[in-house]
Design a protein around this motif. Structure first.
Motif, short mmCIF file in Angstrom:
data_model
loop_
_atom_site.label_atom_id
_atom_site.label_comp_id
_atom_site.label_asym_id
_atom_site.label_seq_id
_atom_site.Cartn_x
_atom_site.Cartn_y
_atom_site.Cartn_z
N ILE A 126 -10.54 -6.62 -42.93
CA ILE A 126 -10.89 -8.04 -42.93
C ILE A 126 -9.83 -8.87 -43.68
O ILE A 126 -9.44 -9.93 -43.21
CB ILE A 126 -12.30 -8.28 -43.53
CG1 ILE A 126 -13.36 -7.77 -42.55
CG2 ILE A 126 -12.54 -9.75 -43.83
CD1 ILE A 126 -14.78 -7.85 -43.05
N ILE A 127 -9.36 -8.36 -44.81
CA ILE A 127 -8.35 -9.19 -45.51
C ILE A 127 -7.01 -9.18 -44.77
O ILE A 127 -6.30 -10.18 -44.77
CB ILE A 127 -8.20 -8.88 -47.01
CG1 ILE A 127 -7.71 -7.48 -47.29
CG2 ILE A 127 -9.49 -9.12 -47.77
CD1 ILE A 127 -7.39 -7.29 -48.76
N GLN A 128 -6.73 -8.07 -44.10
CA GLN A 128 -5.51 -8.06 -43.28
C GLN A 128 -5.60 -9.13 -42.17
O GLN A 128 -4.68 -9.92 -41.98
CB GLN A 128 -5.31 -6.68 -42.65
CG GLN A 128 -4.06 -6.59 -41.80
CD GLN A 128 -3.88 -5.19 -41.22
OE1 GLN A 128 -3.91 -4.19 -41.94
NE2 GLN A 128 -3.71 -5.12 -39.91
N ASP A 129 -6.75 -9.15 -41.50
CA ASP A 129 -6.96 -10.18 -40.46
C ASP A 129 -6.84 -11.58 -41.05
O ASP A 129 -6.35 -12.49 -40.40
CB ASP A 129 -8.39 -10.05 -39.89
CG ASP A 129 -8.47 -8.94 -38.85
OD1 ASP A 129 -7.43 -8.34 -38.55
OD2 ASP A 129 -9.60 -8.68 -38.37
N THR A 130 -7.34 -11.72 -42.27
CA THR A 130 -7.30 -13.02 -42.93
C THR A 130 -5.86 -13.47 -43.15
O THR A 130 -5.50 -14.61 -42.84
CB THR A 130 -8.05 -12.97 -44.28
OG1 THR A 130 -9.40 -12.58 -44.03
CG2 THR A 130 -8.03 -14.32 -44.98
N PHE A 131 -5.04 -12.57 -43.68
CA PHE A 131 -3.63 -12.92 -43.92
C PHE A 131 -2.92 -13.23 -42.60
O PHE A 131 -2.14 -14.19 -42.53
CB PHE A 131 -2.91 -11.79 -44.65
CG PHE A 131 -3.25 -11.71 -46.12
CD1 PHE A 131 -3.16 -12.84 -46.94
CD2 PHE A 131 -3.66 -10.51 -46.70
CE1 PHE A 131 -3.46 -12.77 -48.30
CE2 PHE A 131 -3.97 -10.44 -48.05
CZ PHE A 131 -3.87 -11.57 -48.85
N PHE A 132 -3.20 -12.45 -41.57
CA PHE A 132 -2.56 -12.71 -40.27
C PHE A 132 -2.98 -14.07 -39.72
O PHE A 132 -2.14 -14.84 -39.24
CB PHE A 132 -2.93 -11.62 -39.26
CG PHE A 132 -2.25 -10.29 -39.50
CD1 PHE A 132 -1.30 -10.14 -40.51
CD2 PHE A 132 -2.57 -9.19 -38.72
CE1 PHE A 132 -0.68 -8.91 -40.74
CE2 PHE A 132 -1.95 -7.96 -38.94
CZ PHE A 132 -1.02 -7.82 -39.96
N ALA A 133 -4.27 -14.34 -39.80
CA ALA A 133 -4.76 -15.63 -39.29
C ALA A 133 -4.17 -16.78 -40.08
O ALA A 133 -3.85 -17.85 -39.53
CB ALA A 133 -6.29 -15.67 -39.33
#
Lengths: 82, 189
Positions: free
Chosen positions: B39-46
């Motif tokens: 989830i935090i990886q997705d957050t940084f990408f977004a």
């Protein structure tokens, strides 16, 4: 004023967090006065709440964090997109 | 009229400055290391993708958290709509003449009189952990947020985009299943 056992146990669960309304509490108390099964449920529910509280203290002592490796991985993936 | 300083973004420092904070925020809501990491990886990408939308009114961290919050709601929606999950068996007749009454084999049984003392037992925490593992994930998340992390009802409802009556139904089901599991594994005579 009369409620089913299903409803009574639901209010009883809510009350474990002290969030049942006055009306709900009145309904629950009347029901508990008349129903032994729910009386036992209610009594045991208090024990369970104590157990969960105890568990909460144990659980919250364990800090969880990202490892150096996790962070490096993230860093590399993010860099690749920069 | 005075203007406060505009904030700026610096993605090269995100991991170092914010990954621990974002991780803690996530893990206190979704108690699964791998899921939290994703989830935090997705957050940084977004965030990277949308960085041109950053107006600079809020701090970098506040902005990242606002993206993270949406990711958490998305995750909860996803598991909430997942099909084929075993439903919790309830204690009461759900229709007919006896609707709302106890099903015989689900009536609470008396527990060992010593249980009260057992609360200090370390093994009990392990038993609880195990029973929590058997809960459907959507119930475990709400139960943990309410009971273990002790969030306010309103906060949980906002963060998972559910209603409070929805929350209490979930809490009721989670406690019902946990009760049964602990009765069988721990409290029974």
């Amino acid at each position: 004023m009369k409620i089913s056992c299903d409803k009574a146990t639901k209010i009883c669960d809510k009350q474990q967090y002290k969030e049942a309304s006055l009306w709900e509490k009145a309904q629950l108390n009347l029901h508990l006065f008349l129903c032994k099964k729910c009386g036992l449920y209610s009594k045991q529910n208090v024990v369970l709440t104590k157990c969960y509280n105890k568990y909460k203290n144990v659980e919250n002592r364990n800090t969880k964090c990202l490892s150096k490796e996790d962070k490096n991985q993230l860093e590399n993936k993010l860099k690749a997109k920069l | 009229m005075s203007y406060s300083k505009k904030h700026t973004l610096d993605p090269t420092n995100w991991i170092e400055l914010h990954s621990d904070y974002l991780y803690n925020y996530t893990i206190s809501r979704i108690n699964n290391h791998d899921v939290a990491k994703d989830i935090i990886q997705d957050t940084f990408f977004a965030a990277l993708k949308g960085k041109d939308n950053f107006k600079g009114n809020a701090s970098e961290r506040t902005w990242l958290i606002s993206i993270l919050k949406r990711k958490i709601i998305d995750y909860y929606r996803k598991i909430n709509s997942a099909k084929g999950k075993a439903e919790v068996r309830m204690n009461f007749y759900s229709d007919g003449e006896r609707e709302g009454q106890w099903i015989e084999e689900r009536v609470p049984s008396t527990w060992d009189a010593e249980v009260e003392k057992d609360i200090e037992n370390e093994e009990l925490s392990k038993a609880i952990e195990k029973c929590l593992g058997f809960l459907p994930e959507k119930y475990a998340i709400v139960f943990r947020m309410k009971t273990i992390q002790q969030f306010e009802t309103e906060e949980i409802c906002n963060e998972l985009a559910i209603t409070s009556s929805n929350l209490w139904v979930i809490i009721h089901r989670a406690r019902t299943q946990l009760r049964k599991c602990l009765e069988d594994s721990w409290f029974k005579n």
